[in-house]
Design a protein around this motif. Sequence first.
Motif, PDB file in Angstrom:
ATOM      1  N   ILE A 139     -24.426  19.509  19.072  1.00 35.20           N
ATOM      2  CA  ILE A 139     -25.127  20.625  18.444  1.00 35.20           C
ATOM      3  C   ILE A 139     -24.358  21.124  17.229  1.00 35.20           C
ATOM      4  O   ILE A 139     -24.950  21.429  16.197  1.00 35.20           O
ATOM      5  CB  ILE A 139     -25.353  21.763  19.458  1.00 35.20           C
ATOM      6  CG1 ILE A 139     -26.345  21.298  20.514  1.00 35.20           C
ATOM      7  CG2 ILE A 139     -25.853  23.012  18.762  1.00 35.20           C
ATOM      8  CD1 ILE A 139     -26.540  22.282  21.627  1.00 35.20           C
ATOM      9  N   GLU A 140     -23.024  21.178  17.333  1.00 36.40           N
ATOM     10  CA  GLU A 140     -22.223  21.636  16.202  1.00 36.40           C
ATOM     11  C   GLU A 140     -22.388  20.717  15.008  1.00 36.40           C
ATOM     12  O   GLU A 140     -22.450  21.163  13.863  1.00 36.40           O
ATOM     13  CB  GLU A 140     -20.739  21.731  16.574  1.00 36.40           C
ATOM     14  CG  GLU A 140     -20.410  22.866  17.497  1.00 36.40           C
ATOM     15  CD  GLU A 140     -20.082  22.363  18.883  1.00 36.40           C
ATOM     16  OE1 GLU A 140     -19.879  21.157  19.035  1.00 36.40           O
ATOM     17  OE2 GLU A 140     -20.044  23.183  19.807  1.00 36.40           O
ATOM     18  N   TYR A 141     -22.469  19.422  15.256  1.00 39.23           N
ATOM     19  CA  TYR A 141     -22.652  18.452  14.177  1.00 39.23           C
ATOM     20  C   TYR A 141     -23.997  18.678  13.476  1.00 39.23           C
ATOM     21  O   TYR A 141     -24.079  18.655  12.247  1.00 39.23           O
ATOM     22  CB  TYR A 141     -22.571  17.026  14.730  1.00 39.23           C
ATOM     23  CG  TYR A 141     -22.788  15.974  13.682  1.00 39.23           C
ATOM     24  CD1 TYR A 141     -21.839  15.752  12.702  1.00 39.23           C
ATOM     25  CD2 TYR A 141     -23.954  15.209  13.682  1.00 39.23           C
ATOM     26  CE1 TYR A 141     -22.046  14.791  11.736  1.00 39.23           C
ATOM     27  CE2 TYR A 141     -24.168  14.250  12.721  1.00 39.23           C
ATOM     28  CZ  TYR A 141     -23.212  14.040  11.735  1.00 39.23           C
ATOM     29  OH  TYR A 141     -23.413  13.095  10.769  1.00 39.23           O
ATOM     30  N   GLU A 142     -25.036  18.917  14.244  1.00 36.68           N
ATOM     31  CA  GLU A 142     -26.356  19.162  13.657  1.00 36.68           C
ATOM     32  C   GLU A 142     -26.362  20.468  12.866  1.00 36.68           C
ATOM     33  O   GLU A 142     -26.941  20.543  11.786  1.00 36.68           O
ATOM     34  CB  GLU A 142     -27.433  19.200  14.746  1.00 36.68           C
ATOM     35  CG  GLU A 142     -27.734  17.855  15.351  1.00 36.68           C
ATOM     36  CD  GLU A 142     -28.285  16.885  14.322  1.00 36.68           C
ATOM     37  OE1 GLU A 142     -29.085  17.293  13.444  1.00 36.68           O
ATOM     38  OE2 GLU A 142     -27.904  15.706  14.386  1.00 36.68           O
ATOM     39  N   LEU A 143     -25.709  21.502  13.405  1.00 36.75           N
ATOM     40  CA  LEU A 143     -25.611  22.764  12.670  1.00 36.75           C
ATOM     41  C   LEU A 143     -24.854  22.574  11.356  1.00 36.75           C
ATOM     42  O   LEU A 143     -25.224  23.136  10.323  1.00 36.75           O
ATOM     43  CB  LEU A 143     -24.931  23.827  13.530  1.00 36.75           C
ATOM     44  CG  LEU A 143     -25.758  24.382  14.681  1.00 36.75           C
ATOM     45  CD1 LEU A 143     -24.905  25.330  15.527  1.00 36.75           C
ATOM     46  CD2 LEU A 143     -26.993  25.086  14.167  1.00 36.75           C
ATOM     47  N   HIS A 144     -23.795  21.782  11.413  1.00 33.67           N
ATOM     48  CA  HIS A 144     -23.032  21.489  10.201  1.00 33.67           C
ATOM     49  C   HIS A 144     -23.916  20.792   9.159  1.00 33.67           C
ATOM     50  O   HIS A 144     -23.879  21.133   7.978  1.00 33.67           O
ATOM     51  CB  HIS A 144     -21.820  20.612  10.546  1.00 33.67           C
ATOM     52  CG  HIS A 144     -21.099  20.115   9.347  1.00 33.67           C
ATOM     53  ND1 HIS A 144     -20.318  20.932   8.556  1.00 33.67           N
ATOM     54  CD2 HIS A 144     -21.056  18.885   8.773  1.00 33.67           C
ATOM     55  CE1 HIS A 144     -19.829  20.223   7.558  1.00 33.67           C
ATOM     56  NE2 HIS A 144     -20.264  18.978   7.671  1.00 33.67           N
ATOM     57  N   ARG A 145     -24.701  19.820   9.585  1.00 33.08           N
ATOM     58  CA  ARG A 145     -25.590  19.095   8.674  1.00 33.08           C
ATOM     59  C   ARG A 145     -26.646  20.026   8.080  1.00 33.08           C
ATOM     60  O   ARG A 145     -26.957  19.945   6.890  1.00 33.08           O
ATOM     61  CB  ARG A 145     -26.270  17.942   9.406  1.00 33.08           C
ATOM     62  CG  ARG A 145     -25.300  16.798   9.701  1.00 33.08           C
ATOM     63  CD  ARG A 145     -26.002  15.632  10.331  1.00 33.08           C
ATOM     64  NE  ARG A 145     -27.034  15.129   9.407  1.00 33.08           N
ATOM     65  CZ  ARG A 145     -28.092  14.426   9.780  1.00 33.08           C
ATOM     66  NH1 ARG A 145     -28.270  14.125  11.045  1.00 33.08           N
ATOM     67  NH2 ARG A 145     -28.957  14.008   8.898  1.00 33.08           N
ATOM     68  N   ILE A 146     -27.183  20.935   8.895  1.00 33.36           N
ATOM     69  CA  ILE A 146     -28.188  21.886   8.414  1.00 33.36           C
ATOM     70  C   ILE A 146     -27.581  22.818   7.372  1.00 33.36           C
ATOM     71  O   ILE A 146     -28.165  23.059   6.312  1.00 33.36           O
ATOM     72  CB  ILE A 146     -28.784  22.676   9.594  1.00 33.36           C
ATOM     73  CG1 ILE A 146     -29.632  21.753  10.463  1.00 33.36           C
ATOM     74  CG2 ILE A 146     -29.596  23.875   9.099  1.00 33.36           C
ATOM     75  CD1 ILE A 146     -30.053  22.363  11.786  1.00 33.36           C
ATOM     76  N   ARG A 147     -26.393  23.336   7.666  1.00 32.41           N
ATOM     77  CA  ARG A 147     -25.724  24.231   6.711  1.00 32.41           C
ATOM     78  C   ARG A 147     -25.371  23.503   5.426  1.00 32.41           C
ATOM     79  O   ARG A 147     -25.534  24.052   4.328  1.00 32.41           O
ATOM     80  CB  ARG A 147     -24.471  24.825   7.342  1.00 32.41           C
ATOM     81  CG  ARG A 147     -24.759  25.835   8.408  1.00 32.41           C
ATOM     82  CD  ARG A 147     -23.495  26.431   8.978  1.00 32.41           C
ATOM     83  NE  ARG A 147     -23.778  27.245  10.131  1.00 32.41           N
ATOM     84  CZ  ARG A 147     -23.167  27.127  11.295  1.00 32.41           C
ATOM     85  NH1 ARG A 147     -22.209  26.236  11.466  1.00 32.41           N
ATOM     86  NH2 ARG A 147     -23.503  27.912  12.304  1.00 32.41           N
ATOM     87  N   ALA A 148     -24.885  22.280   5.527  1.00 33.86           N
ATOM     88  CA  ALA A 148     -24.535  21.503   4.336  1.00 33.86           C
ATOM     89  C   ALA A 148     -25.778  21.236   3.486  1.00 33.86           C
ATOM     90  O   ALA A 148     -25.743  21.348   2.251  1.00 33.86           O
ATOM     91  CB  ALA A 148     -23.875  20.195   4.738  1.00 33.86           C
ATOM     92  N   ALA A 149     -26.892  20.904   4.128  1.00 31.60           N
ATOM     93  CA  ALA A 149     -28.130  20.665   3.391  1.00 31.60           C
ATOM     94  C   ALA A 149     -28.591  21.938   2.687  1.00 31.60           C
ATOM     95  O   ALA A 149     -29.046  21.888   1.534  1.00 31.60           O
ATOM     96  CB  ALA A 149     -29.207  20.155   4.339  1.00 31.60           C
TER      97      ALA A 149
END
Length: 64
Positions: free
Chosen positions: A2-12
């Motif tokens: 989940i943290e990885y997906e949140l990181h990807r969302i924030r980066a996008a």
Amino acid sequence: MIEYELHRIRAAELHRRAEYERLVREALRGRREARRATVARRRAGREAPSDTGRPGRHRLARTA
């Protein structure tokens, strides 16, 4: 995971925001250049200053 997906969302989101700010800066730069070019043409005498159409004085005298 989940943290990885949140990181990807924030980066996008950061990438989208940065692209938007680049577009804004580019638009402002273009406006500024156009304004400077207009002023330069006026100073060169190629273009008459624009008439705003507003009278400098009131057309009718004020009544008592």
